[in-house]
Write an enzyme that holds these catalytic residues in place. Structure first.
Site, PDB file in Angstrom:
ATOM      1  N   ASN A  46      -1.840   4.344   3.227  1.00 33.68           N
ATOM      2  CA  ASN A  46      -1.230   3.102   3.711  1.00 33.68           C
ATOM      3  C   ASN A  46      -0.580   3.306   5.074  1.00 33.68           C
ATOM      4  O   ASN A  46       0.259   2.514   5.486  1.00 33.68           O
ATOM      5  CB  ASN A  46      -0.164   2.617   2.719  1.00 33.68           C
ATOM      6  CG  ASN A  46      -0.770   2.252   1.375  1.00 33.68           C
ATOM      7  OD1 ASN A  46      -1.810   1.612   1.308  1.00 33.68           O
ATOM      8  ND2 ASN A  46      -0.132   2.678   0.299  1.00 33.68           N
ATOM      9  N   HIS A 132       2.689  -7.517  -7.565  1.00 34.16           N
ATOM     10  CA  HIS A 132       2.812  -6.078  -7.805  1.00 34.16           C
ATOM     11  C   HIS A 132       3.589  -5.783  -9.098  1.00 34.16           C
ATOM     12  O   HIS A 132       4.468  -6.553  -9.510  1.00 34.16           O
ATOM     13  CB  HIS A 132       3.556  -5.463  -6.620  1.00 34.16           C
ATOM     14  CG  HIS A 132       3.568  -3.972  -6.615  1.00 34.16           C
ATOM     15  ND1 HIS A 132       4.644  -3.238  -7.040  1.00 34.16           N
ATOM     16  CD2 HIS A 132       2.632  -3.069  -6.231  1.00 34.16           C
ATOM     17  CE1 HIS A 132       4.377  -1.941  -6.906  1.00 34.16           C
ATOM     18  NE2 HIS A 132       3.158  -1.818  -6.420  1.00 34.16           N
ATOM     19  N   GLU A 179       3.493 -12.358  -2.409  1.00 31.17           N
ATOM     20  CA  GLU A 179       3.380 -11.240  -1.470  1.00 31.17           C
ATOM     21  C   GLU A 179       2.778 -11.731  -0.156  1.00 31.17           C
ATOM     22  O   GLU A 179       1.999 -12.685  -0.148  1.00 31.17           O
ATOM     23  CB  GLU A 179       2.490 -10.136  -2.063  1.00 31.17           C
ATOM     24  CG  GLU A 179       3.104  -9.550  -3.311  1.00 31.17           C
ATOM     25  CD  GLU A 179       2.287  -8.414  -3.939  1.00 31.17           C
ATOM     26  OE1 GLU A 179       1.419  -7.836  -3.265  1.00 31.17           O
ATOM     27  OE2 GLU A 179       2.544  -8.132  -5.118  1.00 31.17           O
ATOM     28  N   SER A 183      -1.568  -6.280  -2.430  1.00 33.64           N
ATOM     29  CA  SER A 183      -1.860  -4.854  -2.265  1.00 33.64           C
ATOM     30  C   SER A 183      -3.256  -4.463  -2.736  1.00 33.64           C
ATOM     31  O   SER A 183      -3.860  -3.555  -2.180  1.00 33.64           O
ATOM     32  CB  SER A 183      -0.818  -4.017  -3.002  1.00 33.64           C
ATOM     33  OG  SER A 183      -0.746  -4.403  -4.356  1.00 33.64           O
ATOM     34  N   ASP A 208       7.443 -10.422  -0.971  1.00 33.22           N
ATOM     35  CA  ASP A 208       7.233  -8.972  -0.860  1.00 33.22           C
ATOM     36  C   ASP A 208       6.218  -8.769   0.263  1.00 33.22           C
ATOM     37  O   ASP A 208       5.056  -9.137   0.125  1.00 33.22           O
ATOM     38  CB  ASP A 208       6.693  -8.462  -2.212  1.00 33.22           C
ATOM     39  CG  ASP A 208       6.260  -6.995  -2.157  1.00 33.22           C
ATOM     40  OD1 ASP A 208       5.960  -6.485  -1.062  1.00 33.22           O
ATOM     41  OD2 ASP A 208       6.185  -6.374  -3.230  1.00 33.22           O
ATOM     42  N   HIS A 211       2.806  -4.879   2.647  1.00 32.95           N
ATOM     43  CA  HIS A 211       1.582  -4.564   3.396  1.00 32.95           C
ATOM     44  C   HIS A 211       1.414  -5.409   4.663  1.00 32.95           C
ATOM     45  O   HIS A 211       0.398  -5.287   5.340  1.00 32.95           O
ATOM     46  CB  HIS A 211       0.359  -4.712   2.481  1.00 32.95           C
ATOM     47  CG  HIS A 211       0.401  -3.751   1.335  1.00 32.95           C
ATOM     48  ND1 HIS A 211      -0.027  -2.450   1.451  1.00 32.95           N
ATOM     49  CD2 HIS A 211       0.882  -3.883   0.078  1.00 32.95           C
ATOM     50  CE1 HIS A 211       0.163  -1.826   0.296  1.00 32.95           C
ATOM     51  NE2 HIS A 211       0.714  -2.684  -0.553  1.00 32.95           N
ATOM     52  N   LYS A 243       4.637   2.200   4.038  1.00 28.30           N
ATOM     53  CA  LYS A 243       3.264   1.819   4.403  1.00 28.30           C
ATOM     54  C   LYS A 243       3.128   1.978   5.930  1.00 28.30           C
ATOM     55  O   LYS A 243       3.083   3.092   6.408  1.00 28.30           O
ATOM     56  CB  LYS A 243       2.977   0.383   3.960  1.00 28.30           C
ATOM     57  CG  LYS A 243       3.452   0.041   2.544  1.00 28.30           C
ATOM     58  CD  LYS A 243       2.638   0.649   1.451  1.00 28.30           C
ATOM     59  CE  LYS A 243       3.119   0.161   0.082  1.00 28.30           C
ATOM     60  NZ  LYS A 243       2.700   0.990  -1.014  1.00 28.30           N
TER      61      LYS A 243
END
Ligand SMILES: Cc1ncc(COP(=O)(O)O)c(C=O)c1O
Length: 401
Positions: A46, A132, A179, A183, A208, A211, A243
């Site tokens: 990541n 997640h 998110e 992910s 969230d 990423h 990440k």
């Protein structure tokens, strides 16, 4: 749990080709990793911007170890909060344009605290179906489960969310959790539309952005910024340092009242050793680079574009259609997470092993991380990859499809 039950669970998992194991790696960068003396191209990390092995970040870590020592020596409210934590927090506020942030030792812990503290027992939690594990487990353990069981809306589907908002309108407060970049799917919700929907229902949006941070938006401010939303418009944002920022740890960002409340009541913050100050100094250096070195994001986007173009030409079964990945972002920005859908776990595992023999490290992602029969190869691109690496990956994958 009895030992016999544990043994049975392990046997069952093995029989379904779902056992996971660690491998001790040698040197790792965004581009390469070493195992047992052999070098592999790394398409599973990541480290999207190549900052984990950036000499300036490494130097910042070493300098700060000399200044502060190795560990923080305590929880933040006792002896664990140092000048390095303060400086990092100030940088995060300036970068994202938020009133305050709170640092956590991991994204998992930050997500747990976000849900645990920001929802009360009378509130309704509404999560995207593909959120997640840290968010799902926090929601499942939340006291609100007694009166208002957790509801999950269809992945990225606003109509499904709207229905649930209407159905659960009697809850004292509704919290919508999603998110920035998912992910295991690499796609993004339409955040402006989701925010409007939340505002219509007086619901709070919790995001969230593990990423998206560093990778997307102006100065790498993340998915919300990439979609034209100020971070301060989101009720609370979690993003981590493990990440694109190349380190570990995380933060929650929100207005002063929310952060002060978390500082007083978040157990993962209060009763846990603070991040090492040297790590904060390294993250601080990484953020400065993220803000000023646009070339890293440009390089990453070039690599993603090359991968997608070659994969399409080779007829590989990429999970996201072009429209799905980019619809809410401008066409110059794609997620660094690209998926090849394989279905059966055993097929994904066999392909991952075959690629390893050819010098490519690509971990198979299997249930329960993803839904049954949707095992996949999760290919992550980094700014550190060179075009030849991507050509080699595609030419190797082509042999199996
Ligand atoms: C979307 C998402 N949220 C949270 C986490 C947890 O973050 P951390 O690895 O910092 O605990 C991860 C990473 O594994 C993630 O992918």
């Amino acid at each position: 749990m009895q030992l016999a039950a544990m043994q049975q669970a392990l046997i069952d998992r093995e029989a379904k080709a779902l056992t996971r194991s660690t491998r001790a790696l040698g040197a790792v960068s965004g581009r390469l990793l070493h195992v047992n003396g052999r070098q592999y191209l790394n398409f599973s990390g990541n480290d999207y911007l190549g900052l984990a092995s950036e000499p300036k970040v490494q130097q910042a870590l070493c300098d700060a170890v000399s200044q502060y020592g190795v560990g923080s020596t305590g929880s933040p409210l006792v002896t664990g909060f140092h000048a390095a934590h303060q400086a990092l927090s100030a940088e995060l506020c300036d970068w994202l344009g938020v009133e305050r942030v709170l640092l956590f030792s991991s994204g998992f812990a930050a997500n747990q605290s976000m849900l645990e503290c920001l929802a009360s027992a009378d509130d309704q939690l509404l999560l995207d179906k593909l959120c997640h594990a840290s968010l799902i487990s926090a929601a499942q353990q939340h006291p609100s489960q007694v009166k208002q069981p957790l509801r999950r809306f269809a992945h990225n589907e606003l109509a499904s969310l709207e229905k649930l908002l209407q159905k659960t309108a009697s809850a004292s407060h509704q919290l919508v959790v999603t998110e920035g970049v998912f992910s295991m799917d690499g796609d993004s919700p339409d955040l402006p539309a989701m925010l409007r929907l939340c505002q219509q229902h007086q619901a709070a949006l919790l995001l969230d952005d593990a990423h998206g941070i560093g990778v997307l938006g102006p100065e790498g401010r993340g998915t919300a910024a990439a979609q034209g939303i100020a971070c301060s418009e989101v009720f609370c944002t979690m993003a981590n340092f493990g990440k694109a920022l190349g380190a570990s740890g995380a933060f929650l960002a929100a207005n002063s009242t929310v952060i002060e409340y978390l500082e007083q009541f978040a157990k993962h913050y209060i009763y846990s050793t603070a991040l090492p100050p040297a790590l904060c100094a390294a993250v601080h250096c990484a953020i400065r680079l993220v803000r000023t070195e646009q070339w890293r994001r440009d390089q990453l986007q070039d690599n993603i574009r090359l991968f997608r173009q070659l994969a399409a030409e080779a007829g590989l079964p990429l999970l996201q259609a072009e429209e799905a990945t980019s619809s809410w972002l401008d066409s110059s920005q794609h997620s660094a997470i690209q998926l090849l859908l394989l279905g059966e776990a055993s097929r994904a595992l066999a392909l991952s092993q075959a690629l390893q023999q050819q010098g490519i490290w690509l971990t198979a992602i299997r249930p329960p991380t993803v839904p049954p029969n949707s095992a996949r190869l999760r290919i992550t691109l980094s700014a550190s990859h060179q075009p030849d690496d991507i050509w080699f990956l595609i030419n190797t994958l082509r042999q199996y499809f």
